[in-house]
Scaffold this active site. Structure first.
Site, short mmCIF file in Angstrom:
data_model
loop_
_atom_site.label_atom_id
_atom_site.label_comp_id
_atom_site.label_asym_id
_atom_site.label_seq_id
_atom_site.Cartn_x
_atom_site.Cartn_y
_atom_site.Cartn_z
N ASP A 68 0.87 -1.17 0.00
CA ASP A 68 0.00 0.00 0.00
C ASP A 68 0.91 1.22 0.00
OD1 ASP A 68 -2.92 0.55 0.08
OD2 ASP A 68 -2.28 1.91 1.67
N THR A 69 0.50 2.22 -0.78
CA THR A 69 1.35 3.40 -0.96
C THR A 69 0.56 4.65 -0.69
OG1 THR A 69 2.72 2.30 -2.61
CG2 THR A 69 2.67 4.69 -2.70
N PHE A 148 2.28 6.03 -13.51
CA PHE A 148 0.85 6.13 -13.22
C PHE A 148 0.66 7.03 -12.00
CE2 PHE A 148 0.40 3.43 -9.40
CZ PHE A 148 1.64 2.80 -9.39
N HIS A 176 9.98 4.48 -3.98
CA HIS A 176 9.41 3.92 -2.76
C HIS A 176 9.13 2.42 -2.90
CE1 HIS A 176 6.76 5.53 -5.72
NE2 HIS A 176 5.71 4.86 -5.27
N ARG A 177 8.44 2.05 -4.01
CA ARG A 177 8.08 0.64 -4.20
C ARG A 177 9.34 -0.19 -4.46
NH1 ARG A 177 4.73 1.50 -7.50
NH2 ARG A 177 3.03 1.86 -6.05
#
Ligand code: IMP
Length: 192
Positions: A68-69, A148, A176-177
């Site tokens: 989750d971001t 995106f 981040h991911r």
């Protein structure tokens, strides 16, 4: 190694496959018969990641992870944060979200922000949490066609381009991911 990735977001699936590809085989939700939207009702990013991973574990009994971001903007006291997907509307309307963000930052000089991803992993019923953060700033207008979500208005610290102007490889190397998934991959390499 086989893991279910608890997402219906094809952009994320592509990114995570690029990041983890080769080391881990990702099974999609559709492949294990989960076609409904998984509830994300927690007030925190960590809570939502855990909620999604537990949902899959409880239905399949198979090792899985969810992410989750949130985009946390300093001048907006951390908003949109956990509400990043539904900032402007009820749905995942990337265009409307970016438009609202730019409107809320009109005339604001301090544009620092961060993306924060939390990954929740469940292996043999045990839960593990990993986090990835990238600091940066919000531009005044959109730049670039790639990526995106908020990618067209986010420039990471030390860079000139938005995430949407970068190649997928360049984004994944600092995102981040990418950082959260690197922690996940490291844990899996050491423990599985
Ligand atoms: P999610 O809950 O992890 O799907 O992320 C929530 C929202 O954050 C998404 O709907 C996107 O708007 C935004 N988001 C997540 N990851 C990214 C990214 O890598 N770039 C830009 N926006 C993102």
């Amino acid at each position: 190694m086989n893991l279910i990735f608890a997402t219906n977001n094809r952009h994320k699936l592509t990114e995570v496959n690029q990041i983890l590809g080769g080391t881990i085989h990702l099974t999609t939700l559709a492949e294990c018969g989960i076609t409904e939207d998984i509830p994300e009702t927690s007030p925190t990013i960590e809570g939502n990641a855990l909620q999604k991973a537990r949902y899959v574990w409880e239905r399949t009994g198979r090792n899985c992870f969810a992410d989750d971001t949130g985009l946390e903007v300093d001048a907006l006291d951390g908003a949109p944060g956990v509400h990043s997907a539904r900032y402007a509307t009820d749905g995942h309307d990337f265009e409307a979200n970016v438009t609202l963000l730019l409107r809320n930052l009109e005339g604001v000089e301090c544009r620092s922000a961060q993306f924060r991803t939390v990954v929740a992993l469940i292996v043999d019923g045990r839960e593990y949490i990993f986090e990835g953060v990238v600091r940066g700033r919000i531009t005044c207008e959109r730049h670039g066609e790639g990526g995106f979500g908020y990618d067209p208005v986010f420039v990471p610290d030390g860079e000139e381009l938005t995430f949407a102007e970068m190649t997928p490889e360049a984004k994944n190397a600092i995102s981040h991911r990418g950082r959260a998934m690197a922690c996940l991959a490291e844990w899996l390499a050491e423990n599985k």
